[in-house]
Design an enzyme around this catalytic site. Structure first.
Site, PDB file in Angstrom:
ATOM      1  N   GLU A  59       0.838  -1.203   0.000  1.00 48.81           N
ATOM      2  CA  GLU A  59       0.000   0.000   0.000  1.00 48.81           C
ATOM      3  C   GLU A  59       0.876   1.257   0.000  1.00 48.81           C
ATOM      4  OE1 GLU A  59      -3.230   1.972   3.141  1.00 48.81           O
ATOM      5  OE2 GLU A  59      -1.782   0.465   3.802  1.00 48.81           O
TER       6      GLU A  59
ATOM      7  N   LYS B 225      -9.533   2.210  -2.554  1.00 57.74           N
ATOM      8  CA  LYS B 225      -9.957   1.715  -1.245  1.00 57.74           C
ATOM      9  C   LYS B 225     -11.329   2.279  -0.898  1.00 57.74           C
ATOM     10  CE  LYS B 225      -8.251   1.034   3.470  1.00 57.74           C
ATOM     11  NZ  LYS B 225      -7.195   1.364   4.451  1.00 57.74           N
TER      12      LYS B 225
ATOM     13  N   CYS C 261      -5.092  -2.885   2.978  1.00 55.02           N
ATOM     14  CA  CYS C 261      -4.843  -2.814   4.418  1.00 55.02           C
ATOM     15  C   CYS C 261      -6.066  -3.197   5.241  1.00 55.02           C
ATOM     16  CB  CYS C 261      -4.323  -1.416   4.785  1.00 55.02           C
ATOM     17  SG  CYS C 261      -3.520  -1.357   6.409  1.00 55.02           S
TER      18      CYS C 261
END
Length: 516
Positions: free
Chosen positions: A267, A332, A382
């Site tokens: 990430e 995300k 994540c």
């Protein structure tokens, strides 16, 4: 059978013991893996709840257990707030304690609601321990997973990724496992008075072992070669101007060190916007992809306009020939409060911290996987892999639409924010649960660890040493098919839990009518 309040210590001591019991519960999770402790500590909570004289005392007891559990389990948040976020130590510690106190309200809610229903329905200790409490435990953990964006880190089901209860994951997910664990805990709590529930607990464990032998998914296509990059860039240096230059050089060198069907960075491996990159940076990666047949998944913040930037994965294809280079983008969707978006009314708190890239734009709820030869890869970034229902929902959506469905999952993370702590193996265990629920391998490319490959049965096949700069090179087989959890998500759990509560009410009412 009589359950006297005097059979347990007085309340102040009991609350201290409950908090310590909750803290001990953390040893059931990774990296310790002592999963029976989760059953035993929860059994102690149920044992005491059966005997407390008032609902208020039961609620306090549940809160203390939850407080100790979360405070010990996520103490590492202090590191991100103090060491990297520059909050004063007292305020960072207060923030962690406040989080633990809020999370403790869920266990308090479960205890209070259970004791209230027991009193209202005149339910026996047996019915409370084997039906009412397990159903409410599952429901409150599910509630914890989505209320106020959710914080399901370390919910009880995660303790069982390597235990007999793992077999239930493809059916009812992590919250369902938590409810089943609470049922076993209830059986154990009744042991001094009832022997039969112990036999039921053993049967449940055996059933879990049997379910774990079922292959819900099957191999799809041919394996692909994968290179997962672990740059080990120190968090305190990540956004320093000199380190940004070093990171750009580091990752282009790591990517071009060898070809692979899929090469994935962590990430925000590239810690600047795509518009700030040197003009020759992306073309160099695109040339490498074309020449070697490699697909590159690059973690980078992506800007679409003023105040609109996303925590993204950009895919570079061997077929990318135009100046845009991009053939795939994943943004995300489930953002971290305070770290990636600012909750209403908390701008003052975020402004006190020195955390870059703190107010992202959310991506779409459903995003398509990208193709790598025979396989389809679905990224998550994540914290997103805490939300199994969202990953399962994406798989279900493409399956229902008749579109290509992911055959493997890819988690790209940077949890260097939390130092070399138990946060790393805890996050790895969370990814293991996602593989169990979906019957698919999970690839993990992280900055400091745990970079790993997890097989469709939730077993870590191979991983890199945390806090080392290295590349994990492996061949990975994709899997296709649907588990019940993919198709139903948490709906099956909710139906079961509510049905158990309805049946408990009906049984109690029927029993009351029979009494003279």
């Amino acid at each position: 059978m009589s359950f006297r309040p005097t059979s347990i210590p007085k309340l102040p001591l009991l609350l201290v013991l409950a908090a310590l019991t909750g803290a001990i519960n953390v040893f059931a999770f990774a990296p310790y893996g002592l999963w029976p402790l989760q059953l035993l500590t929860l059994a102690l909570l149920v044992f005491c709840l059966i005997r407390v004289p008032t609902i208020k005392q039961g609620a306090l007891l549940g809160w203390a257990y939850g407080f100790g559990w979360v405070a010990h389990g996520v103490y590492w948040i202090y590191i991100s707030l103090h060491d990297f976020g520059a909050l004063p130590g007292w305020l960072a510690a207060l923030a962690v304690a406040l989080l633990a106190a809020i999370m403790g309200l869920y266990t308090a809610m479960c205890a209070a609601a259970g004791l209230w229903l027991r009193r209202r329905w005149s339910a026996s200790p047996l019915l409370f321990a084997l039906a009412i409490f397990p159903a409410l435990w599952a429901l409150t953990e599910w509630l914890r997973g989505w209320l106020f964006t959710g914080f399901p880190w370390l919910v009880s089901g995660y303790a069982h990724t390597a235990g007999p209860l793992a077999g239930f994951a493809p059916l009812v997910g992590v919250y369902g496992i938590g409810g089943i664990a609470a049922l076993i805990a209830g059986c154990l709590a009744l042991l001094p008075q009832h022997k039969l529930p112990a036999a039921a607990a053993v049967l449940i464990l055996i059933a879990g072992l049997g379910l774990h032998q079922i292959d819900w998914t099957a191999p799809h296509g041919k394996p692909i070669s994968v290179r997962l990059l672990q740059g080990n860039v120190a968090q305190e240096e990540k956004f320093d101007n000199a380190q940004i230059v070093n990171s750009l050089r580091l990752y282009i060198d790591m990517i071009r060190a060898a070809p692979a069907d899929l090469i994935a960075t962590p990430e925000t491996a590239i810690p600047i916007m795509q518009t700030e990159l040197p003009p020759d940076y992306v073309p160099a990666l695109a040339d490498f992809a074309q020449q070697t047949g490699s697909h590159i998944a690059l973690g980078i913040p992506y800007i679409d306009g003023p105040y609109r930037y996303s925590n993204s994965v950009i895919g570079i294809s061997p077929q990318a020939k135009d100046a845009g280079f991009r053939y795939f983008r994943y943004d995300k969707q489930h953002l971290v409060p305070f770290g990636e978006f600012v909750p209403l009314g908390f701008r003052w708190f975020v402004d006190m911290m020195n955390i870059p890239l703190g107010d992202f734009t959310r991506g779409p709820v459903v995003q398509a996987p990208f193709a790598v030869k025979d396989q389809w890869v679905l990224p998550n970034i994540c914290y997103e892999d805490l939300f199994g229902e969202e990953i399962a929902g994406q798989l279900a959506a493409t399956h229902a639409a008749g579109k290509p469905t992911a055959t493997m999952l890819l988690n790209m993370s940077n949890i260097a924010w939390f130092g070399n702590t138990i946060a790393l193996p805890q996050h790895l265990q969370i990814s293991q649960m996602r593989s169990l629920e979906t019957g698919r391998p999970m690839l993990r490319a992280t900055n400091t660890g745990a970079t790993a490959v997890i097989d469709p049965h939730g077993v870590v096949s191979i991983q890199l040493q945390p806090y080392s700069r290295a590349t994990l090179t492996v061949s990975v087989q994709g899997y296709s098919g649907t588990t019940p959890y993919i198709l139903l998500g948490n709906r099956l759990l909710l139906v079961l839990a509510l049905s158990i509560l309805a049946a408990s009410w009906w049984y109690s009412r029927r029993k009351a009518r029979k009494q003279p």
